[in-house]
Write a protein that holds these residues in place. Structure first.
Motif, PDB file in Angstrom:
ATOM      1  N   ILE A 217       0.846  -1.185   0.000  1.00  0.00           N
ATOM      2  CA  ILE A 217       0.000   0.000   0.000  1.00  0.00           C
ATOM      3  C   ILE A 217       0.888   1.243   0.000  1.00  0.00           C
ATOM      4  O   ILE A 217       1.881   1.304   0.725  1.00  0.00           O
ATOM      5  CB  ILE A 217      -0.976   0.005   1.205  1.00  0.00           C
ATOM      6  CG1 ILE A 217      -1.903   1.220   1.122  1.00  0.00           C
ATOM      7  CG2 ILE A 217      -0.232  -0.064   2.532  1.00  0.00           C
ATOM      8  CD1 ILE A 217      -3.051   1.168   2.130  1.00  0.00           C
ATOM      9  N   GLU A 218       0.536   2.185  -0.862  1.00  0.00           N
ATOM     10  CA  GLU A 218       1.200   3.486  -0.900  1.00  0.00           C
ATOM     11  C   GLU A 218       0.165   4.561  -0.602  1.00  0.00           C
ATOM     12  O   GLU A 218      -1.023   4.412  -0.934  1.00  0.00           O
ATOM     13  CB  GLU A 218       1.816   3.767  -2.279  1.00  0.00           C
ATOM     14  CG  GLU A 218       2.827   2.740  -2.740  1.00  0.00           C
ATOM     15  CD  GLU A 218       2.208   1.637  -3.566  1.00  0.00           C
ATOM     16  OE1 GLU A 218       2.552   0.458  -3.323  1.00  0.00           O
ATOM     17  OE2 GLU A 218       1.351   1.939  -4.413  1.00  0.00           O
ATOM     18  N   GLY A 219       0.606   5.637   0.026  1.00  0.00           N
ATOM     19  CA  GLY A 219      -0.292   6.734   0.336  1.00  0.00           C
ATOM     20  C   GLY A 219       0.424   8.068   0.250  1.00  0.00           C
ATOM     21  O   GLY A 219       1.664   8.141   0.278  1.00  0.00           O
ATOM     22  N   MET A 220      -0.352   9.140   0.135  1.00  0.00           N
ATOM     23  CA  MET A 220       0.229  10.477  -0.035  1.00  0.00           C
ATOM     24  C   MET A 220      -0.760  11.529   0.440  1.00  0.00           C
ATOM     25  O   MET A 220      -1.970  11.401   0.263  1.00  0.00           O
ATOM     26  CB  MET A 220       0.535  10.691  -1.522  1.00  0.00           C
ATOM     27  CG  MET A 220       1.007  12.078  -1.909  1.00  0.00           C
ATOM     28  SD  MET A 220      -0.336  13.293  -2.201  1.00  0.00           S
ATOM     29  CE  MET A 220      -1.334  12.443  -3.422  1.00  0.00           C
ATOM     30  N   ALA A 221      -0.215  12.577   1.079  1.00  0.00           N
ATOM     31  CA  ALA A 221      -0.964  13.798   1.377  1.00  0.00           C
ATOM     32  C   ALA A 221      -0.069  14.974   1.022  1.00  0.00           C
ATOM     33  O   ALA A 221       1.126  14.980   1.375  1.00  0.00           O
ATOM     34  CB  ALA A 221      -1.371  13.853   2.844  1.00  0.00           C
ATOM     35  N   HIS A 222      -0.620  15.946   0.317  1.00  0.00           N
ATOM     36  CA  HIS A 222       0.176  17.061  -0.197  1.00  0.00           C
ATOM     37  C   HIS A 222      -0.612  18.349   0.000  1.00  0.00           C
ATOM     38  O   HIS A 222      -1.805  18.401  -0.300  1.00  0.00           O
ATOM     39  CB  HIS A 222       0.465  16.833  -1.685  1.00  0.00           C
ATOM     40  CG  HIS A 222       1.377  17.844  -2.298  1.00  0.00           C
ATOM     41  ND1 HIS A 222       2.685  17.564  -2.624  1.00  0.00           N
ATOM     42  CD2 HIS A 222       1.177  19.135  -2.664  1.00  0.00           C
ATOM     43  CE1 HIS A 222       3.249  18.631  -3.155  1.00  0.00           C
ATOM     44  NE2 HIS A 222       2.352  19.609  -3.197  1.00  0.00           N
ATOM     45  N   ASP A 223       0.080  19.410   0.470  1.00  0.00           N
ATOM     46  CA  ASP A 223      -0.572  20.699   0.720  1.00  0.00           C
ATOM     47  C   ASP A 223       0.488  21.786   0.556  1.00  0.00           C
ATOM     48  O   ASP A 223       1.515  21.762   1.244  1.00  0.00           O
ATOM     49  CB  ASP A 223      -1.162  20.724   2.136  1.00  0.00           C
ATOM     50  CG  ASP A 223      -1.914  22.016   2.439  1.00  0.00           C
ATOM     51  OD1 ASP A 223      -1.989  22.890   1.554  1.00  0.00           O
ATOM     52  OD2 ASP A 223      -2.426  22.147   3.558  1.00  0.00           O
ATOM     53  N   GLN A 224       0.257  22.724  -0.351  1.00  0.00           N
ATOM     54  CA  GLN A 224       1.248  23.779  -0.543  1.00  0.00           C
ATOM     55  C   GLN A 224       0.618  25.011  -1.168  1.00  0.00           C
ATOM     56  O   GLN A 224      -0.411  24.944  -1.835  1.00  0.00           O
ATOM     57  CB  GLN A 224       2.373  23.284  -1.467  1.00  0.00           C
ATOM     58  CG  GLN A 224       1.955  23.095  -2.915  1.00  0.00           C
ATOM     59  CD  GLN A 224       3.120  22.936  -3.858  1.00  0.00           C
ATOM     60  OE1 GLN A 224       3.382  21.838  -4.324  1.00  0.00           O
ATOM     61  NE2 GLN A 224       3.821  24.030  -4.159  1.00  0.00           N
ATOM     62  N   GLN A 234      -2.505  24.302  -3.618  1.00  0.00           N
ATOM     63  CA  GLN A 234      -2.789  22.957  -4.120  1.00  0.00           C
ATOM     64  C   GLN A 234      -2.898  21.998  -2.939  1.00  0.00           C
ATOM     65  O   GLN A 234      -2.046  22.023  -2.042  1.00  0.00           O
ATOM     66  CB  GLN A 234      -1.681  22.481  -5.065  1.00  0.00           C
ATOM     67  CG  GLN A 234      -1.461  23.362  -6.276  1.00  0.00           C
ATOM     68  CD  GLN A 234      -0.179  23.023  -7.010  1.00  0.00           C
ATOM     69  OE1 GLN A 234       0.626  22.205  -6.558  1.00  0.00           O
ATOM     70  NE2 GLN A 234       0.029  23.658  -8.153  1.00  0.00           N
ATOM     71  N   LYS A 235      -3.922  21.171  -2.958  1.00  0.00           N
ATOM     72  CA  LYS A 235      -4.073  20.127  -1.949  1.00  0.00           C
ATOM     73  C   LYS A 235      -4.502  18.839  -2.648  1.00  0.00           C
ATOM     74  O   LYS A 235      -5.297  18.874  -3.588  1.00  0.00           O
ATOM     75  CB  LYS A 235      -5.138  20.502  -0.905  1.00  0.00           C
ATOM     76  CG  LYS A 235      -4.785  21.681  -0.020  1.00  0.00           C
ATOM     77  CD  LYS A 235      -5.887  21.937   0.998  1.00  0.00           C
ATOM     78  CE  LYS A 235      -5.549  23.129   1.890  1.00  0.00           C
ATOM     79  NZ  LYS A 235      -6.612  23.395   2.900  1.00  0.00           N
ATOM     80  N   ARG A 236      -3.977  17.710  -2.181  1.00  0.00           N
ATOM     81  CA  ARG A 236      -4.390  16.424  -2.731  1.00  0.00           C
ATOM     82  C   ARG A 236      -4.017  15.299  -1.783  1.00  0.00           C
ATOM     83  O   ARG A 236      -3.139  15.452  -0.928  1.00  0.00           O
ATOM     84  CB  ARG A 236      -3.760  16.193  -4.107  1.00  0.00           C
ATOM     85  CG  ARG A 236      -2.250  16.336  -4.173  1.00  0.00           C
ATOM     86  CD  ARG A 236      -1.765  16.269  -5.617  1.00  0.00           C
ATOM     87  NE  ARG A 236      -0.327  16.375  -5.747  1.00  0.00           N
ATOM     88  CZ  ARG A 236       0.334  17.517  -5.909  1.00  0.00           C
ATOM     89  NH1 ARG A 236      -0.327  18.664  -5.989  1.00  0.00           N
ATOM     90  NH2 ARG A 236       1.651  17.521  -6.027  1.00  0.00           N
ATOM     91  N   TRP A 237      -4.692  14.190  -1.943  1.00  0.00           N
ATOM     92  CA  TRP A 237      -4.352  12.999  -1.192  1.00  0.00           C
ATOM     93  C   TRP A 237      -4.666  11.779  -2.055  1.00  0.00           C
ATOM     94  O   TRP A 237      -5.501  11.837  -2.959  1.00  0.00           O
ATOM     95  CB  TRP A 237      -5.091  12.916   0.146  1.00  0.00           C
ATOM     96  CG  TRP A 237      -6.580  12.701   0.031  1.00  0.00           C
ATOM     97  CD1 TRP A 237      -7.541  13.653  -0.104  1.00  0.00           C
ATOM     98  CD2 TRP A 237      -7.260  11.444   0.034  1.00  0.00           C
ATOM     99  NE1 TRP A 237      -8.786  13.079  -0.196  1.00  0.00           N
ATOM    100  CE2 TRP A 237      -8.641  11.729  -0.111  1.00  0.00           C
ATOM    101  CE3 TRP A 237      -6.848  10.111   0.134  1.00  0.00           C
ATOM    102  CZ2 TRP A 237      -9.606  10.718  -0.142  1.00  0.00           C
ATOM    103  CZ3 TRP A 237      -7.810   9.107   0.097  1.00  0.00           C
ATOM    104  CH2 TRP A 237      -9.177   9.415  -0.027  1.00  0.00           C
ATOM    105  N   GLU A 264      -7.637  22.597  -5.833  1.00  0.00           N
ATOM    106  CA  GLU A 264      -6.656  23.647  -6.061  1.00  0.00           C
ATOM    107  C   GLU A 264      -7.318  24.916  -6.584  1.00  0.00           C
ATOM    108  O   GLU A 264      -8.448  24.888  -7.076  1.00  0.00           O
ATOM    109  CB  GLU A 264      -5.598  23.181  -7.058  1.00  0.00           C
ATOM    110  CG  GLU A 264      -6.131  22.941  -8.455  1.00  0.00           C
ATOM    111  CD  GLU A 264      -5.028  22.559  -9.434  1.00  0.00           C
ATOM    112  OE1 GLU A 264      -3.990  23.248  -9.445  1.00  0.00           O
ATOM    113  OE2 GLU A 264      -5.211  21.591 -10.188  1.00  0.00           O
ATOM    114  N   LEU A 265      -6.566  26.014  -6.437  1.00  0.00           N
ATOM    115  CA  LEU A 265      -6.900  27.255  -7.126  1.00  0.00           C
ATOM    116  C   LEU A 265      -6.041  27.280  -8.377  1.00  0.00           C
ATOM    117  O   LEU A 265      -4.820  27.427  -8.295  1.00  0.00           O
ATOM    118  CB  LEU A 265      -6.596  28.464  -6.249  1.00  0.00           C
ATOM    119  CG  LEU A 265      -6.931  29.836  -6.853  1.00  0.00           C
ATOM    120  CD1 LEU A 265      -8.424  29.964  -7.112  1.00  0.00           C
ATOM    121  CD2 LEU A 265      -6.459  30.953  -5.940  1.00  0.00           C
ATOM    122  N   PRO A 266      -6.633  27.073  -9.566  1.00  0.00           N
ATOM    123  CA  PRO A 266      -5.817  26.946 -10.786  1.00  0.00           C
ATOM    124  C   PRO A 266      -5.140  28.252 -11.156  1.00  0.00           C
ATOM    125  O   PRO A 266      -5.685  29.336 -10.967  1.00  0.00           O
ATOM    126  CB  PRO A 266      -6.835  26.507 -11.843  1.00  0.00           C
ATOM    127  CG  PRO A 266      -8.159  26.951 -11.317  1.00  0.00           C
ATOM    128  CD  PRO A 266      -8.064  26.898  -9.825  1.00  0.00           C
TER     129      PRO A 266
END
Length: 821
Positions: A217-224, A234-237, A264-266
């Motif tokens: 299992i791989e996972g990710m959380a990103h926020d910047q 940008q936010k994603r998981w 995200e705000l493009p």
């Protein structure tokens, strides 16, 4: 697919890179549930770098996972194929597929604008490859921004290759290889933090449950926020679990799932300065994004900083979700394997995206008689979309080796059946563009326009209905939606024929039956058509030595009407393009492309360093354009010639390189015609005439003549590593415009007035430099620091055909702590 891909312990002292990948790896990628060799009772057995699959081969010291259509070793494949390994993705700090692909010379990117949705839009050898992206060999058609957190490697096949992947692929294809279970226990957690509030976390855990079963299992959380850009965030998981059964046995089953959610705000980029109605001077005029010190038609000079954002934070947004489920089952019959892969995918995307509109000349200005037309303003033009893309694909492959007398055949045959559906609509925000010919005080107060020099992304913009009253933004509804359906039946075969040890003949052929239907309007009406596509490839390899090859090859590609199902820029749509007359769907044709290539490959230092050189020509001779009668015709021509040089692997122990140089000569040989209208005069009705398109003879858009990439790392000590990258991309053109016109007199005689201006919408070339340092604190804890765009260079990555160009982030520095277990 997300982030710096988590690393794990590898075979001892092997920091080298994958060399060129086989063409075959393109389709099936890593064997889902690949069969590893028996695991010895040895401590090294716990290192997954020591566990080699039945189909694995060592290339430059690392595993190249062979796939179903992988009928030859990389050096014996007469094609230009690059494999971007997990190691480079991780070291460069890439978090998206687009980030990762910037390490490959010759790949550029196109921009989005409403009808062409936001998402990855790579150009390979000058041709749009937005619809030619695959995940583990299965087409991944939806427009999306892909992550890399679950990516093992990325394979780029260059040159026409519909034989491999089916429709499209005029310039090449991209195959994303997923991380899947292995018979080993390992885990990695990466946590990163940097400027612009950069925060990212990833994990990758693999567990061997029994001698034949493993889970991963791989996972990710990103926020910047985005360095150097105002308001953008940008936010994603995401998460990607998988299980494999029967590892190490003749029969194997793998079930995998992938999910990604993004918000995200493009970024709306920077507008071009001129349009044809206000560009000063005559002849060829090059207009670039209005950045730095800008002088308007009025003589006023102001400064546009790199952080200028022309969107509306209270209106704009982009939300996406991606879900994919894959089941793969395979069985070995001695040296032959039968494999079936089934994939379901569902993608949703919705956005309102501000295009910083220059179309009325409001940036530079048109005249001084009215403040509204004196320049210095940008329209908040709204482009919007909501919709989904869903597909079910089933592929069956039979592959292996046989001998006919003294001739050895490494073959693959297979079938594919797929169902795809995409439905899209739009929102109805007010933008005020019809209110006036310029940016009046009322337009500015209402938020329809903003200052070029001092934009306020947090302006108090209010959406209004037809009566001018505040109203929520709503969808335009089913009456404005378009649905595209497609069904594909395909069969293919490949054979690498070793005639003698020094001479290998490589052949491939594919047949596709592609049916498509487009439904729109109220009451709903449909357009239908079907196309039978046959593509083939052939190549000859001469081996003067085991690790040296010289080759020549030929390959074709075909792009039928509605190939992208509305999920990208559709140059061959079922409906007319802008400026084209109504068409009969039965008069449409597939666009066909062909590639010629010669090259040389060499593996040095026991396959630890791969050197390649290729020269090629790719041409489309029946591109869809406006013909001499004003109707759709297939007479357009594009010809792209070039050379490619790559060096991937270890130069010396502990010193590795990944990169190369590409030169392209991309020319639109024939762009067709442009329709001009001579206005009515007296009793004479308006008339239309045609002139040659302004694009004829120009450099193909979204291509750079010169590009260079180099990423290198040096293991300075046992625990300390330094690395860096240099990346160069030459100038690119987003599009062209000119100002020819036509008039008629009272007798109906039409006079054509040649263009006095030709406008080149251009982004300049640039150098970008990156750096990295890493220190291994203990056997299980490591620290690293990445600096992207080290010199804080202001540059542009995408040039749209009009309106705007996408600006790159500023200097981004982030530190990462990595824990392995």
């Amino acid at each position: 697919m997300p982030s710096p891909a988590a690393a794990r312990p590898r075979a001892a002292a092997t920091p080298a890179f994958l060399a060129l990948g086989c063409v075959g790896a393109f389709v099936s990628g890593p064997a889902f549930g690949e069969s590893p060799a028996p695991v010895p009772a040895d401590p090294a057995a716990n290192d997954p770098g020591q566990v080699q699959a039945r189909e694995d081969i060592l290339v430059n010291g690392q595993r190249d996972r062979r796939g179903a259509k992988d009928v030859a070793r990389p050096i014996d494949t007469p094609r230009s194929v690059v494999v971007l390994p997990e190691k480079v993705i991780k070291e460069t700090g890439a978090s998206t597929l687009a980030d990762a692909l910037r390490t490959i010379p010759g790949i550029t990117f196109g921009a989005a604008e409403g009808g062409n949705p936001i998402g990855d839009r790579p150009f390979i050898r000058g041709f749009d490859s937005q619809g030619s992206t695959f995940v583990d060999g299965v087409r991944d058609p939806a427009s999306q921004t892909r992550e890399v957190f679950a990516v093992e490697s990325v394979q780029i096949v260059r040159g026409s290759d519909s034989t491999l992947g089916g429709r499209g692929s005029a310039g090449g294809s991209i195959n994303v290889i997923s991380k899947l279970p292995e018979l080993a226990d390992f885990g990695t957690v990466d946590l990163s933090y940097g400027n612009a509030d950069y925060k990212r976390g990833t994990f990758d855990v693999n567990r061997k449950l029994t001698d034949t079963i493993a889970v991963r299992i791989e996972g990710m959380a990103h926020d910047q926020d985005v360095a150097g850009r105002d308001a953008i965030w940008q936010k994603r998981w995401g998460v990607a679990p998988s299980i494999s059964l029967g590892l190490g046995t003749p029969t194997r089953l793998t079930v995998a799932y992938y999910h990604l959610t993004t918000h995200e705000l493009p970024d709306s980029g920077i507008p071009y300065l001129y349009v044809t109605s206000n560009a000063p001077g005559t002849g060829d005029i090059h207009t670039r994004p209005a950045i730095g010190d800008v002088t308007l038609i009025s003589g006023e000079t102001g400064h546009v900083s790199r952080d200028s954002y022309y969107g509306l934070a209270k209106r704009d947004f982009r939300d996406t979700t991606t879900d994919q489920g894959t089941i793969r089952v395979e069985h070995d019959f001695g040296g032959i394997t039968l494999r079936n892969t089934a994939r379901w995918s569902h993608n949703r995307q919705s956005f309102i995206f501000t295009v910083p509109d220059d179309s009325r000349g409001n940036v530079y200005g048109t005249d001084l008689s009215d403040p509204a037309t004196a320049g210095g303003y940008v329209w908040h033009a709204a482009k919007s979309r909501y919709g989904y893309d869903e597909s079910v694909v089933d592929q069956t492959d039979l592959f292996g080796k046989v001998k006919t007398g003294s001739v050895e055949h490494s073959f693959a045959i297979g079938t594919e059946i797929s169902w795809e559906q995409a439905r899209k609509g739009s929102y109805a925000p007010t933008s005020g563009q019809s209110a006036s010919v310029g940016c009046t005080a009322d337009d500015i107060a209402a938020g329809y326009c903003t200052s070029l020099f001092d934009p306020d992304p947090r302006a108090n913009w209010v959406n209004r209905d037809a009566s001018g009253n505040p109203a929520p933004i709503v969808r335009n509804g089913p009456a404005s939606e378009t649905q595209n359906d497609a069904h594909t039946l395909a069969a293919y075969a490949f054979d690498s024929i070793t005639l003698i040890p020094q001479l290998i003949l490589n052949l491939g052929a594919r047949y596709d039956h592609f049916e498509t239907k487009q439904t729109a309007g109220t009451p709903a009406t449909s357009l239908k058509r079907s196309d039978d596509l046959f593509n083939w490839q052939a190549g000859l390899v001469y081996k003067p030595a085991r690790d040296v090859s010289l080759y020549a090859s030929y390959a074709t590609a075909a792009t039928p009407p509605n190939s992208l199902l509305g999920e990208g820029r559709e140059d061959n749509a079922l409906t007319p393009g802008r400026g084209q007359a109504a068409i009969d769907v039965n008069d449409l044709k597939p666009q066909k492309t062909r590639s010629y290539e010669v090259g040389a490959k060499a593996n040095l230092f026991h396959e630890r360093l791969a050197l390649t050189a290729a020269a090629f020509q790719t041409e489309t001779k029946n591109a869809r354009v406006t013909g001499a009668d004003g109707n759709v015709d297939y007479i357009g021509e594009t010809r792209i010639r070039g050379i490619e040089l790559t060096a991937n692997g270890e130069i010396l122990p502990g010193w590795s390189v990944f990169g190369g140089y590409t030169y392209l000569d991309p020319v639109i040989s024939d762009g067709g015609f442009t329709v001009l209208t001579a206005a009515a005069v007296g009793d004479q009705a308006a008339q239309t005439v045609l002139v040659p398109s302004v694009t004829t003879g120009k450099q193909a858009p979204n291509t750079a003549k010169n590009s260079f990439t180099l990423w290198t790392t040096l293991q300075a000590t046992k625990r300390f590593q330094i690395g860096g990258g240099a990346f160069y991309t030459g100038k690119q053109y987003g599009g062209y415009a000119s100002n020819p016109s036509a008039t008629q007199d009272a007798a109906g005689v039409v006079t054509i007035h040649p263009a006095t201006q030709t406008l080149f919408r251009e982004i300049p070339g640039y150098w970008r430099f990156d750096a990295r340092a890493a220190y291994q604190l203990t056997d299980h804890i490591g620290l690293s620091v990445n600096a992207q765009n080290l010199t804080d260079k202001v540059y542009f990555t995408q040039a749209y055909a009009s309106h705007y160009a996408t600006i790159a982030p500023g200097r981004t520095v982030f530190g990462t702590i990595e824990v392995t277990f």
